[in-house]
Write a protein that holds these residues in place. Structure first.
Motif, PDB file in Angstrom:
ATOM      1  N   UNK A   6     -68.487  38.224  66.574  1.00  0.00           N
ATOM      2  CA  UNK A   6     -69.628  37.446  66.109  1.00  0.00           C
ATOM      3  C   UNK A   6     -70.453  38.116  65.035  1.00  0.00           C
ATOM      4  N   UNK A   7     -69.941  39.192  64.448  1.00  0.00           N
ATOM      5  CA  UNK A   7     -70.727  39.967  63.502  1.00  0.00           C
ATOM      6  C   UNK A   7     -70.425  39.630  62.043  1.00  0.00           C
ATOM      7  N   UNK A   8     -69.280  39.020  61.762  1.00  0.00           N
ATOM      8  CA  UNK A   8     -68.947  38.737  60.368  1.00  0.00           C
ATOM      9  C   UNK A   8     -68.842  40.022  59.567  1.00  0.00           C
ATOM     10  N   UNK A   9     -69.578  40.084  58.444  1.00  0.00           N
ATOM     11  CA  UNK A   9     -69.594  41.305  57.631  1.00  0.00           C
ATOM     12  C   UNK A   9     -70.908  42.077  57.804  1.00  0.00           C
ATOM     13  N   UNK A  21     -69.074  26.708  55.691  1.00  0.00           N
ATOM     14  CA  UNK A  21     -68.351  26.180  56.855  1.00  0.00           C
ATOM     15  C   UNK A  21     -66.959  25.717  56.456  1.00  0.00           C
ATOM     16  N   UNK A  22     -66.850  25.072  55.287  1.00  0.00           N
ATOM     17  CA  UNK A  22     -65.539  24.671  54.758  1.00  0.00           C
ATOM     18  C   UNK A  22     -64.668  25.901  54.514  1.00  0.00           C
ATOM     19  N   UNK A  23     -65.271  26.945  53.965  1.00  0.00           N
ATOM     20  CA  UNK A  23     -64.518  28.176  53.702  1.00  0.00           C
ATOM     21  C   UNK A  23     -63.941  28.744  54.990  1.00  0.00           C
ATOM     22  N   UNK A  24     -64.753  28.799  56.025  1.00  0.00           N
ATOM     23  CA  UNK A  24     -64.282  29.304  57.313  1.00  0.00           C
ATOM     24  C   UNK A  24     -63.183  28.436  57.898  1.00  0.00           C
ATOM     25  N   UNK A  25     -63.341  27.107  57.783  1.00  0.00           N
ATOM     26  CA  UNK A  25     -62.352  26.177  58.333  1.00  0.00           C
ATOM     27  C   UNK A  25     -61.022  26.266  57.589  1.00  0.00           C
ATOM     28  N   UNK A  48     -63.635  35.485  61.004  1.00  0.00           N
ATOM     29  CA  UNK A  48     -63.440  34.804  59.725  1.00  0.00           C
ATOM     30  C   UNK A  48     -64.561  33.793  59.488  1.00  0.00           C
ATOM     31  N   UNK A  49     -64.900  33.013  60.515  1.00  0.00           N
ATOM     32  CA  UNK A  49     -65.958  32.017  60.368  1.00  0.00           C
ATOM     33  C   UNK A  49     -67.307  32.640  60.068  1.00  0.00           C
ATOM     34  N   UNK A  50     -67.595  33.745  60.737  1.00  0.00           N
ATOM     35  CA  UNK A  50     -68.882  34.425  60.510  1.00  0.00           C
ATOM     36  C   UNK A  50     -68.919  35.086  59.133  1.00  0.00           C
ATOM     37  N   UNK A  51     -67.813  35.711  58.743  1.00  0.00           N
ATOM     38  CA  UNK A  51     -67.741  36.341  57.426  1.00  0.00           C
ATOM     39  C   UNK A  51     -67.886  35.299  56.328  1.00  0.00           C
ATOM     40  N   UNK A  52     -67.314  34.114  56.551  1.00  0.00           N
ATOM     41  CA  UNK A  52     -67.405  33.049  55.555  1.00  0.00           C
ATOM     42  C   UNK A  52     -68.844  32.628  55.328  1.00  0.00           C
ATOM     43  N   UNK A  53     -69.643  32.592  56.390  1.00  0.00           N
ATOM     44  CA  UNK A  53     -71.051  32.231  56.243  1.00  0.00           C
ATOM     45  C   UNK A  53     -71.806  33.282  55.436  1.00  0.00           C
ATOM     46  N   UNK A 113     -67.757  26.872  64.576  1.00  0.00           N
ATOM     47  CA  UNK A 113     -68.877  26.931  65.520  1.00  0.00           C
ATOM     48  C   UNK A 113     -69.519  28.313  65.555  1.00  0.00           C
ATOM     49  N   UNK A 114     -68.718  29.366  65.550  1.00  0.00           N
ATOM     50  CA  UNK A 114     -69.275  30.715  65.571  1.00  0.00           C
ATOM     51  C   UNK A 114     -69.968  31.031  64.255  1.00  0.00           C
ATOM     52  N   UNK A 115     -69.423  30.523  63.150  1.00  0.00           N
ATOM     53  CA  UNK A 115     -70.071  30.732  61.861  1.00  0.00           C
ATOM     54  C   UNK A 115     -71.429  30.063  61.803  1.00  0.00           C
ATOM     55  N   UNK A 116     -71.501  28.833  62.274  1.00  0.00           N
ATOM     56  CA  UNK A 116     -72.785  28.120  62.299  1.00  0.00           C
ATOM     57  C   UNK A 116     -73.771  28.806  63.237  1.00  0.00           C
TER      58      UNK A 116
END
Length: 340
Positions: free
Chosen positions: A279-282, A255-259, A207-212, A177-180
């Protein structure tokens, strides 16, 4: 009434307040709280050198001006007239003092819109407009700010508690959700800070944000080249939002990567972060800097960051996206971004 609102530039819509205003709030946050936290962290690491206290003081000052920065950013994003914009700085300050980041956002938002309605409607505009704007902002800060902020904080605590109880499932949900949210035209950074995410939940969100970001950067390399790799990888995956509207399937690989990586974050490496980095990712490497700030800099933490924030998302997203290209679900050009 509709014509009056239109003439005043007041657009009552979810897009205006939930996307535009929130995105500009994130810019205000980054220009004060987040960059200030980076400066202060740098100063703490340089504590044995004369320049250390200088950066600590500078960072602390920037963090303390979060409210005014949010007020100015929101008013600017809503195309406020000059007097409204300047007065909204006070509204943001009041909101932050009484209701935290959420209070600053709500106070700035409502006071800006009310200020726009009265702007240039009287002969004493220089008095009436800032007076009404500040009055509205301070009133909202007093009555709504603490309530909204308390509700968001409690919700954030519930997410963190749930992540600790069910690290596998909740880690996947938070990361996804955070990545999306990061890729969508809203602000995952603002959401994380308003919810005051920390601990395992913040680590999963990172992790989710970085994956995006890393995922899109790698999977769209053939379309965007090195400039796109940098723009998406350390800039923002939000650049892919227009493409996602055209072909939502491009959201599947990152999204799959983050999950996939989220359970490793919450159950194997026990990755943690704070609200500023969650919420910043990379983006600007803020997520990684804040991870080191929370967990300390060591070989194990560095290895986990490289695996979960960089290498893992790159490999998984590339493999999934290539498979989807072979299925013709993603076509050449679907992830081409505008780079100015």
């Amino acid at each position: 009434m509709k014509d009056f609102f239109l003439r005043k530039g007041v657009k009552l819509s979810v897009k205006t307040y939930g996307v535009t205003a929130l995105s500009f709030m994130a810019l205000g946050l980054f220009s004060s709280l987040i960059i200030g936290l980076i400066m202060r962290t740098l100063g703490e690491q340089l504590g044995n050198y004369p320049i250390g206290p200088f950066f600590e003081d500078m960072g602390t000052l920037a963090m303390g001006l979060m409210g005014p920065a949010i007020g100015a950013a929101v008013a600017y994003g809503l195309n406020a007239p000059r007097l409204v914009l300047f007065a909204a700085i006070v509204s943001g300050a009041a909101g932050a003092e009484l209701g935290g980041p959420a209070g600053a956002f709500i106070a700035a938002l409502l006071s800006t819109e009310i200020g726009k309605l009265v702007s240039k409607e009287t002969r004493v505009d220089i008095i009436v407009t800032p007076f009404v704007t500040i009055l509205t902002g301070f009133t909202v800060a007093n009555w709504l700010g603490p309530v909204i902020n308390s509700g968001l904080v409690q919700f954030g605590q519930l997410i963190m508690w749930a992540t600790e109880q069910q690290p596998f499932v909740m880690g996947i949900l938070v990361a996804s959700l955070m990545g999306l949210a990061l890729t969508a035209p809203i602000s995952s950074a603002a959401i994380a800070i308003m919810l005051e995410l920390e601990g395992l939940a913040a680590g999963a969100a990172t992790v989710g944000c970085a994956a995006q970001m890393v995922g899109f950067a790698v999977s769209s390399y053939r379309e965007n080249g090195m400039s796109g790799l940098a723009a998406l990888g350390i800039g923002t995956s939000m650049l892919q939002a227009p493409n996602a509207l055209k072909n939502p399937l491009i959201l599947i690989p990152p999204t799959v990567a983050g999950a996939v990586l989220a359970p490793l974050s919450t159950m194997v490496f026990f990755m943690e972060n704070n609200a500023a980095g969650a919420g910043m990712g990379t983006s600007g490497l803020v997520g990684q800097i804040m991870t080191f700030s929370v967990m300390g800099f060591s070989g194990d933490v560095l290895l986990a960051v490289l695996l979960l924030h960089v290498a893992g998302p790159a490999v998984i997203c590339f493999l999934v996206s290539e498979w989807m290209r072979k299925k013709n679900w993603i076509k050449l050009g679907d992830m081409k971004i505008e780079q100015g």
